[in-house]
Every structure is written in C-alpha cells, then in structure tokens.
Design a protein around this motif. Structure first.
Motif, PDB file in Angstrom:
ATOM      1  N   UNK A  25       0.863  -1.179   0.000  1.00 47.46           N
ATOM      2  CA  UNK A  25       0.000   0.000   0.000  1.00 47.46           C
ATOM      3  C   UNK A  25       0.899   1.228   0.000  1.00 47.46           C
ATOM      4  N   UNK A  26       0.897   1.956  -1.100  1.00 45.69           N
ATOM      5  CA  UNK A  26       1.681   3.179  -1.214  1.00 45.69           C
ATOM      6  C   UNK A  26       0.855   4.336  -0.664  1.00 45.69           C
ATOM      7  N   UNK A  27       1.400   5.014   0.335  1.00 44.46           N
ATOM      8  CA  UNK A  27       0.776   6.229   0.874  1.00 44.46           C
ATOM      9  C   UNK A  27       1.480   7.404   0.231  1.00 44.46           C
ATOM     10  N   UNK A  28       0.727   8.260  -0.440  1.00 40.79           N
ATOM     11  CA  UNK A  28       1.374   9.329  -1.205  1.00 40.79           C
ATOM     12  C   UNK A  28       1.602  10.611  -0.406  1.00 40.79           C
TER      13      UNK A  28
ATOM     14  N   UNK B 164       0.979  14.562  -3.537  1.00 40.71           N
ATOM     15  CA  UNK B 164       0.450  13.217  -3.721  1.00 40.71           C
ATOM     16  C   UNK B 164       0.718  12.612  -5.079  1.00 40.71           C
ATOM     17  N   UNK B 165       1.222  13.409  -6.016  1.00 49.86           N
ATOM     18  CA  UNK B 165       1.416  12.915  -7.387  1.00 49.86           C
ATOM     19  C   UNK B 165       2.497  11.845  -7.491  1.00 49.86           C
ATOM     20  N   UNK B 166       3.538  11.954  -6.666  1.00 47.55           N
ATOM     21  CA  UNK B 166       4.643  10.996  -6.781  1.00 47.55           C
ATOM     22  C   UNK B 166       4.174   9.591  -6.434  1.00 47.55           C
ATOM     23  N   UNK B 167       3.520   9.446  -5.291  1.00 43.96           N
ATOM     24  CA  UNK B 167       2.992   8.135  -4.919  1.00 43.96           C
ATOM     25  C   UNK B 167       1.903   7.670  -5.860  1.00 43.96           C
ATOM     26  N   UNK B 168       1.083   8.617  -6.320  1.00 42.55           N
ATOM     27  CA  UNK B 168       0.027   8.263  -7.261  1.00 42.55           C
ATOM     28  C   UNK B 168       0.572   7.707  -8.553  1.00 42.55           C
ATOM     29  N   UNK B 169       1.657   8.312  -9.046  1.00 44.33           N
ATOM     30  CA  UNK B 169       2.266   7.830 -10.295  1.00 44.33           C
ATOM     31  C   UNK B 169       2.853   6.437 -10.116  1.00 44.33           C
ATOM     32  N   UNK B 170       3.470   6.192  -8.950  1.00 44.18           N
ATOM     33  CA  UNK B 170       4.036   4.865  -8.678  1.00 44.18           C
ATOM     34  C   UNK B 170       2.965   3.790  -8.847  1.00 44.18           C
ATOM     35  N   UNK B 171       1.792   4.041  -8.271  1.00 43.55           N
ATOM     36  CA  UNK B 171       0.719   3.044  -8.340  1.00 43.55           C
ATOM     37  C   UNK B 171       0.096   3.001  -9.726  1.00 43.55           C
ATOM     38  N   UNK B 172      -0.124   4.161 -10.321  1.00 42.50           N
ATOM     39  CA  UNK B 172      -0.744   4.208 -11.649  1.00 42.50           C
ATOM     40  C   UNK B 172       0.058   3.422 -12.680  1.00 42.50           C
ATOM     41  N   UNK B 173       1.380   3.369 -12.502  1.00 43.55           N
ATOM     42  CA  UNK B 173       2.242   2.683 -13.467  1.00 43.55           C
ATOM     43  C   UNK B 173       2.671   1.295 -12.993  1.00 43.55           C
TER      44      UNK B 173
ATOM     45  N   UNK C  98       0.092  16.563 -15.623  1.00 45.61           N
ATOM     46  CA  UNK C  98       0.430  15.548 -14.627  1.00 45.61           C
ATOM     47  C   UNK C  98       1.074  14.352 -15.319  1.00 45.61           C
ATOM     48  N   UNK C  99       1.928  13.604 -14.600  1.00 50.53           N
ATOM     49  CA  UNK C  99       2.591  12.451 -15.220  1.00 50.53           C
ATOM     50  C   UNK C  99       1.658  11.268 -15.440  1.00 50.53           C
ATOM     51  N   UNK C 100       0.431  11.393 -14.990  1.00 49.61           N
ATOM     52  CA  UNK C 100      -0.583  10.355 -15.195  1.00 49.61           C
ATOM     53  C   UNK C 100      -1.943  11.014 -15.052  1.00 49.61           C
ATOM     54  N   UNK C 101      -2.975  10.308 -15.466  1.00 49.63           N
ATOM     55  CA  UNK C 101      -4.348  10.819 -15.373  1.00 49.63           C
ATOM     56  C   UNK C 101      -5.072  10.029 -14.289  1.00 49.63           C
ATOM     57  N   UNK C 102      -5.333  10.628 -13.105  1.00 49.69           N
ATOM     58  CA  UNK C 102      -5.969   9.887 -12.025  1.00 49.69           C
ATOM     59  C   UNK C 102      -7.294   9.245 -12.430  1.00 49.69           C
ATOM     60  N   UNK C 103      -8.054   9.940 -13.272  1.00 52.75           N
ATOM     61  CA  UNK C 103      -9.365   9.424 -13.665  1.00 52.75           C
ATOM     62  C   UNK C 103      -9.271   8.210 -14.583  1.00 52.75           C
ATOM     63  N   UNK C 104      -8.177   8.121 -15.341  1.00 52.53           N
ATOM     64  CA  UNK C 104      -8.035   7.021 -16.304  1.00 52.53           C
ATOM     65  C   UNK C 104      -7.064   5.935 -15.834  1.00 52.53           C
ATOM     66  N   UNK C 105      -6.040   6.339 -15.087  1.00 59.39           N
ATOM     67  CA  UNK C 105      -4.976   5.395 -14.740  1.00 59.39           C
ATOM     68  C   UNK C 105      -5.147   4.732 -13.375  1.00 59.39           C
ATOM     69  N   UNK C 106      -6.163   5.161 -12.628  1.00 58.16           N
ATOM     70  CA  UNK C 106      -6.463   4.555 -11.332  1.00 58.16           C
ATOM     71  C   UNK C 106      -7.934   4.194 -11.267  1.00 58.16           C
ATOM     72  N   UNK C 107      -8.264   3.189 -10.488  1.00 56.33           N
ATOM     73  CA  UNK C 107      -9.664   2.841 -10.256  1.00 56.33           C
ATOM     74  C   UNK C 107      -9.935   2.901  -8.756  1.00 56.33           C
TER      75      UNK C 107
END
Length: 334
Positions: A45-48, A84-93, A119-128
């Motif tokens: 579990x990555x906490x961002x 929060x983007x750094x941790x979010x990107x880790x999980x998104x990818x 952003x380095x990823x799209x939260x709406x598309x790259x995460x569920x």
C-alpha cells in the motif's frame, strides 16, 4: 500412403497445447488466473504523503486487520511529494494485479488535475477506486497565544490585521489549504500561506508557534484536548462528536462551508474487477468494526464503507466543489 486419421490424434493434441498456451498468455486468462490465486504474496500500500499524516494513519489502521482477512502481509510504503502525485504515479504505473494499492486523500484525484497544467498520469483514467476509508474533516486551530477566544473573534482579529498572520498547510492545493482559502474568500481575510511537505511538519510548527493557525486534518486533536492548541471551529457541515461544543464555520456565518475530503484506496487501471470487489468487501468489513471506527473518530474522521462506484462518484462531486475555489483564488501547484 498414410491414413490421415492416424495423424488426427497427435495434431489435435498439438493444437490443444497451442491453444492452451495462447489462452494462458492472454490478458483475460492472466487476470482470471491471478484472481483465482490472489492474494499469494504481500500487498503493498503506497501512501502518497509522508508518515504521520491522516493518509498514513488510515493506511496503517486498516492494513493490519486487512492483512489478517486476506492471509497476506499488507506493507505500507510512504512515497510523498508533489501533493500526492509521486505516490500516485508509482501506483498508476504498477502492474494491475492487485498487489499494489494507493492510499490517498481525495485531493490527488479531485484537486490535482485543477492545480497542475500537466500531470505524469491521469488519475481518472490510470487509477480505479477500490474503497473509501474515511470522510476526514478539517479543524481550525490556532496557537494558544493568539488573543481571540472563539472563532468569531478570530475572524475579526485576522480581518483587523491583514497580512500579519500566517497559516500552514500540507502543501498547495491540499484540503487544509483549500479550507483556509475558502474561509479567506467568504470572510474577506488576508493571511500568509506557508506550505509544508505534509500535515505533520505543519502541525509541529503550529505547536512551536512558528505559524498562527492551521486547518488540521485530525492529527492534532490530541493537542486541542490538552490545551496545547486552541480549537476554534470545524470546517464541515456538522459538528464533531469529539467536540460537540465547537461550532462549524457554517454556523458562524460562512454559509455551506464544507472542506471535508474522502480518503481511500485506489488500484492501477486494469486491475481485475474480482480483485477490486474482494478488496472493497474486506476493507468495508474492517471499517464496520468498532475498534477501527473508534480509531477513525479519534482522528476526527468518520468511517465510510461504500462501494467503488459510490467512491468514484464522490470524487467527481468533490472535483467540482474544489475546482471552483481553485479557479476563484488562482491557486497553482508549487
């Protein structure tokens, strides 16, 4: 001439082997296989956000009973930075196999797309969305040496001293920052924003008197109880059961003031629905237990066991609400 029927058996076996190999290498078969044996190893579990903040506390509170329910270790890893983007990107990818999850404030999904031009990823598309953990309120706190005794006096004091007071936040665009901007907008206040890398360091500077006030996401409530901080108001539409005598900002004239945000778990897009649903079911079971509910209440939050669809809808609703204040106040990322 050989009888073609004598080759039928071997050919059929060869064809069956080839089909099986192709099927097992397909994404659908992989997902089905992963679901059937999942979980067979530790879940990360990555906490961002940095350790000590609300997201970190929630991840650890839910992680232990979730580990027991799934029969595998749940390992919490802090990857803070960039709101929060750094941790979010880790999980998104990460691989969408159910072994990497994100615990985040709602801000990364609902707020960051309004803050960052790219952003380095799209939260709406790259995460569920997997499962909400808690609705977290913010609490307006001031250092004890500040003269106002209540929130009405506080608003008047800040208004009478434009630019002389400072307030902290976990970072530009964080829910505590947006709460302060909402208050400044409605009450016509001017105070200096000091962004920190997380809620915990902002709280420490408030305790040390380095800043004057702060919208706390619950981690400082213990200091309010002991008098080390002055709790003035709740930035929610309802009072906290921990402090029933403390008014909401809505009650003192800032109409419909709601800075609540929902913290929860996300997975990489493409994670099999069966795994998402299993996680949602188990996390919701944990959230319905009294020890966890009591722990979340002690943090100033409210356990929120809802479906992935409801969690996603709440994120969209918050995006509209916070997007409006970001646009009005011209808030940008660091």
């Amino acid at each position: 001439m050989r009888d073609s029927r004598s080759l039928y058996g071997p050919r059929r076996a060869l064809l069956a082997t080839a089909l099986a190999a192709g099927l097992l290498s397909s994404p659908i078969a992989f997902a089905q296989g992963a679901t059937g044996s999942w979980p067979s190893k530790p879940i990360r579990v990555v906490v961002n956000f940095p350790p000590g903040g609300a997201a970190d506390q929630l991840a650890r509170a839910v992680g232990q009973p979730l580990s027991e329910a799934l029969g595998q270790p749940v390992v919490v890893e802090n990857r803070g930075g960039a709101n929060g983007n750094i941790g979010g990107e880790v999980v998104a990818k990460s691989a969408p196999d159910g072994y990497t999850l994100l615990m985040s404030s709602g801000g990364m999904v609902s707020v960051n797309p309004h803050l960052y031009a790219k952003m380095p990823f799209d939260p709406a598309k790259d995460l569920v969305p997997v499962a909400a953990a808690a609705r977290v309120a913010v609490y307006l706190m001031a250092k004890p040496s500040l003269p106002p005794a209540n929130v009405k006096e506080f608003i008047q004091y800040v208004k009478a001293n434009p630019g002389k007071l400072s307030f902290g936040s976990p970072g530009n665009g964080s829910s505590p920052h947006l709460a302060a901007e909402m208050m400044k907008s409605q009450a016509g206040l001017f105070a200096v924003h000091v962004p920190y890398r997380g809620a915990a360091p902002a709280l420490q500077d408030l305790l040390a008197g380095q800043i004057d006030f702060y919208f706390d996401p619950g981690i400082g409530l213990q200091h309010a109880k002991t008098g080390r901080l002055k709790l003035l108001a709740v930035g929610s539409m309802k009072r906290s059961p921990l402090f029933p005598d403390v008014p909401t900002l809505h009650e003192v004239g800032l109409k419909n003031f709601d800075a609540d945000t929902v913290f929860g778990f996300y997975a990489p897009a493409g994670t099999p629905p069966e795994i998402v649903n299993r996680l949602n079911t188990e996390i919701n079971k944990v959230l319905r237990t009294k020890p966890i509910q009591d722990r979340i209440v002690a943090m100033g939050g409210e356990a929120l066991p809802i479906s992935p669809a409801e969690f996603g809808a709440k994120a969209m609703e918050d995006s509209k609400r916070f997007g409006a204040i970001i646009k009005e106040r011209k808030i940008a990322a660091d």
